[in-house]
Write an enzyme that holds these catalytic residues in place. Sequence first.
Site, PDB file in Angstrom:
ATOM      1  N   THR A   5     -24.050  13.999   4.186  1.00 26.13           N
ATOM      2  CA  THR A   5     -24.054  13.416   5.536  1.00 26.13           C
ATOM      3  C   THR A   5     -22.651  12.926   5.929  1.00 26.13           C
ATOM      4  OG1 THR A   5     -24.677  11.272   4.576  1.00 26.13           O
ATOM      5  CG2 THR A   5     -26.482  12.658   5.415  1.00 26.13           C
ATOM      6  N   ASN A  51       0.311  10.699   5.127  1.00 24.94           N
ATOM      7  CA  ASN A  51      -0.047  10.771   6.545  1.00 24.94           C
ATOM      8  C   ASN A  51       0.170  12.139   7.171  1.00 24.94           C
ATOM      9  OD1 ASN A  51      -0.757   8.061   6.556  1.00 24.94           O
ATOM     10  ND2 ASN A  51       1.283   7.366   7.204  1.00 24.94           N
ATOM     11  N   ARG A  63      -9.759   5.531   9.031  1.00 21.59           N
ATOM     12  CA  ARG A  63      -8.663   5.737   8.087  1.00 21.59           C
ATOM     13  C   ARG A  63      -7.334   5.230   8.648  1.00 21.59           C
ATOM     14  NH1 ARG A  63      -5.964  11.110   6.105  1.00 21.59           N
ATOM     15  NH2 ARG A  63      -5.203  10.519   4.035  1.00 21.59           N
ATOM     16  N   ASP A 109     -18.316  13.526   1.721  1.00 21.38           N
ATOM     17  CA  ASP A 109     -19.725  13.359   1.323  1.00 21.38           C
ATOM     18  C   ASP A 109     -20.452  14.632   1.711  1.00 21.38           C
ATOM     19  OD1 ASP A 109     -22.449  12.900   1.205  1.00 21.38           O
ATOM     20  OD2 ASP A 109     -22.456  11.277   2.683  1.00 21.38           O
ATOM     21  N   HIS A 122      -4.593   2.935   6.629  1.00 19.50           N
ATOM     22  CA  HIS A 122      -3.195   3.326   6.419  1.00 19.50           C
ATOM     23  C   HIS A 122      -2.231   2.421   7.172  1.00 19.50           C
ATOM     24  CE1 HIS A 122      -3.651   7.635   4.633  1.00 19.50           C
ATOM     25  NE2 HIS A 122      -4.557   6.805   4.158  1.00 19.50           N
ATOM     26  N   ASP A 123      -2.712   1.739   8.207  1.00 14.98           N
ATOM     27  CA  ASP A 123      -1.864   0.749   8.865  1.00 14.98           C
ATOM     28  C   ASP A 123      -1.753  -0.495   7.989  1.00 14.98           C
ATOM     29  OD1 ASP A 123      -0.279  -0.447  10.825  1.00 14.98           O
ATOM     30  OD2 ASP A 123      -2.016  -1.372  11.805  1.00 14.98           O
ATOM     31  N   HIS A 129     -15.387   6.900   2.151  1.00 13.52           N
ATOM     32  CA  HIS A 129     -15.426   8.347   1.929  1.00 13.52           C
ATOM     33  C   HIS A 129     -16.853   8.891   2.024  1.00 13.52           C
ATOM     34  CE1 HIS A 129     -11.203   8.613  -0.159  1.00 13.52           C
ATOM     35  NE2 HIS A 129     -11.152   8.165   1.081  1.00 13.52           N
TER      36      HIS A 129
HETATM   37  C1  HEM Z   1      -9.152   4.194  -2.963  1.00 20.34           C
HETATM   38  C2  HEM Z   1      -8.087   4.915  -2.670  1.00 20.34           C
HETATM   39  C3  HEM Z   1      -8.100   6.001  -1.636  1.00 20.34           C
HETATM   40  C4  HEM Z   1      -7.563   7.239  -1.790  1.00 20.34           C
HETATM   41  C5  HEM Z   1      -6.844   7.776  -3.012  1.00 20.34           C
HETATM   42  C6  HEM Z   1      -7.828   7.961  -0.566  1.00 20.34           C
HETATM   43  C7  HEM Z   1      -7.438   9.266  -0.340  1.00 20.34           C
HETATM   44  C8  HEM Z   1      -7.860  10.032   0.719  1.00 20.34           C
HETATM   45  C9  HEM Z   1      -7.556  11.416   0.906  1.00 20.34           C
HETATM   46  C10 HEM Z   1      -6.658  12.251  -0.006  1.00 20.34           C
HETATM   47  C11 HEM Z   1      -8.207  11.837   2.024  1.00 20.34           C
HETATM   48  C12 HEM Z   1      -8.177  13.254   2.608  1.00 20.34           C
HETATM   49  C13 HEM Z   1      -6.901  13.446   3.397  1.00 20.34           C
HETATM   50  C14 HEM Z   1      -6.602  14.903   3.666  1.00 20.34           C
HETATM   51  O1  HEM Z   1      -7.022  15.734   2.886  1.00 20.34           O
HETATM   52  O2  HEM Z   1      -5.923  15.174   4.681  1.00 20.34           O
HETATM   53  C15 HEM Z   1      -8.904  10.713   2.555  1.00 20.34           C
HETATM   54  C16 HEM Z   1      -9.689  10.739   3.680  1.00 20.34           C
HETATM   55  C17 HEM Z   1     -10.291   9.632   4.221  1.00 20.34           C
HETATM   56  N1  HEM Z   1     -10.141   8.335   3.783  1.00 20.34           N
HETATM   57 FE1  HEM Z   1      -9.380   7.757   2.030  1.00 20.34          FE
HETATM   58  N2  HEM Z   1      -8.516   7.161   0.289  1.00 20.34           N
HETATM   59  C18 HEM Z   1      -8.699   5.950  -0.317  1.00 20.34           C
HETATM   60  C19 HEM Z   1      -9.294   4.840   0.256  1.00 20.34           C
HETATM   61  C20 HEM Z   1      -9.772   4.779   1.540  1.00 20.34           C
HETATM   62  C21 HEM Z   1     -10.139   3.578   2.231  1.00 20.34           C
HETATM   63  C22 HEM Z   1     -10.000   2.171   1.651  1.00 20.34           C
HETATM   64  C23 HEM Z   1     -10.589   3.942   3.463  1.00 20.34           C
HETATM   65  C24 HEM Z   1     -11.071   3.092   4.596  1.00 20.34           C
HETATM   66  C25 HEM Z   1     -11.264   1.797   4.551  1.00 20.34           C
HETATM   67  C26 HEM Z   1     -10.508   5.387   3.520  1.00 20.34           C
HETATM   68  C27 HEM Z   1     -10.947   6.159   4.566  1.00 20.34           C
HETATM   69  C28 HEM Z   1     -10.869   7.532   4.612  1.00 20.34           C
HETATM   70  C29 HEM Z   1     -11.547   8.343   5.598  1.00 20.34           C
HETATM   71  C30 HEM Z   1     -12.520   7.825   6.638  1.00 20.34           C
HETATM   72  C31 HEM Z   1     -11.163   9.663   5.372  1.00 20.34           C
HETATM   73  C32 HEM Z   1     -11.556  10.899   6.193  1.00 20.34           C
HETATM   74  C33 HEM Z   1     -10.601  11.001   7.378  1.00 20.34           C
HETATM   75  C34 HEM Z   1     -10.851  12.147   8.334  1.00 20.34           C
HETATM   76  O3  HEM Z   1     -11.809  12.899   8.202  1.00 20.34           O
HETATM   77  O4  HEM Z   1     -10.020  12.290   9.257  1.00 20.34           O
HETATM   78  N3  HEM Z   1      -9.981   5.853   2.352  1.00 20.34           N
HETATM   79  N4  HEM Z   1      -8.672   9.621   1.745  1.00 20.34           N
END
Ligand code: HEM
Length: 325
Positions: free
Chosen positions: A248, A99, A67, A245, A71-72, A198
């Site tokens: 898993t 962030n 992530r 998910d 975000h970078d 995700h």
């Molecule tokens: C399509 C639009 C996207 C939205 C609206 C979105 C939004 C979010 C949100 C709200 C979270 C949870 C953050 C929290 O509750 O603190 C999250 C987690 C995450 N996102 Fe996204 N995301 C998007 C796309 C992406 C993309 C493109 C990637 C990677 C290429 C990504 C990778 C991740 C990962 C791996 C997590 C889990 C992080 C952790 O457990 O520390 N997301 N995202």
Amino acid sequence: MAFSSPSLCSVAILTLSCILLLLMGRSDAQLSTNFYSKTCPNVYATIKSQVQSAINKEARMGASLLRLFFHDCFVNGCDGSILLDDTSTFTGEKTAAPNQNSVRGFDVVDNIKSAVENVCPGVVSCADLLAITARDSVVILGGPSWNVKLGRRDARTASRAAANNGIPPPTSNLNNLISFFQNVGLSTRDMVALSGSHTIGQARCTNFRARIYNETNLDPSFAQTRKANCPRTAGSGDNNLAPLDLQTPTAFDNNYHKNLLQNRGLLHSDQQLFNGGSTDSLVRTYASSPSTFSSDFTAAMIKMGDIKPLTGSNGEIRKNCRKIN
Ligand code: HEM
Ligand SMILES: *[C@@H]1O[C@H](CO)[C@@H](O)[C@H](O)[C@H]1NC(C)=O
């Protein structure tokens, strides 16, 4: 490039070489997969073992590191800007809404950077470190691999406003999501593939509360499960975590897209990809074909890594990822 013996090089050749080098530095130099093959051949092994031990300590870290790269890249390009700490005279991106209290892994990035500085001091940028780290995280969690393009340099600036405006929020609808990605040159297909990230990691109650209590396009038993650890009242249990998910959360597979078919997307934005709109068929494709998902995901990760890199003589190679040199 070293001219060890000036007598062997005519002044003319030297001058031409200098002009060439200057031009290369100024034109939009390309990233390449062999960028460190001479200057830091051990960069891959060094980073991989650090990522492996971080994930051994905490499986979720792979998701957090992936992530960070997203975000970078979405904020003025993949330039390591997200890693800069705030100071009394500098406002970075860590406190931007998407962030704050959410992105993590900065200590792991520090460890990786130290290990890399030990083998090749002053050579590898923090931006490239994030790109390699994201790939290694996906691979270690069982996902597909790809060759990472390198040669990015680190920003000397960051922008909280750009982070607030450029990173899609979980309240986005499908059209919003498509435009956030379009704004950085990524297609709808890239968006649906990259969202498959995700399939790993966790989200906080505050980001899915409204969905599980108020939305109707979700599986009732899934909603009930999630309500158990996410109280209805805003402000209570905001930081309680749930896996993106449900089956898993530490395996990089295509369960994210499979879940969407069953209305088990955790975030409002997740379920938007399968809600009767233009991306439904692609979600079905990824859910039924892991190999199509893998090839589209890796292609999209490479495209995301190409967003506005600083190259040549722009930016710098930060010594410490948290601050400019
Ligand atoms: C399509 C639009 C996207 C939205 C609206 C979105 C939004 C979010 C949100 C709200 C979270 C949870 C953050 C929290 O509750 O603190 C999250 C987690 C995450 N996102 Fe996204 N995301 C998007 C796309 C992406 C993309 C493109 C990637 C990677 C290429 C990504 C990778 C991740 C990962 C791996 C997590 C889990 C992080 C952790 O457990 O520390 N997301 N995202
Ligand atoms: C559900 O929607 C109602 C009406 O818009 C709103 O007042 C309430 O705060 C929402 N509940 C949650 C948990 O978001």
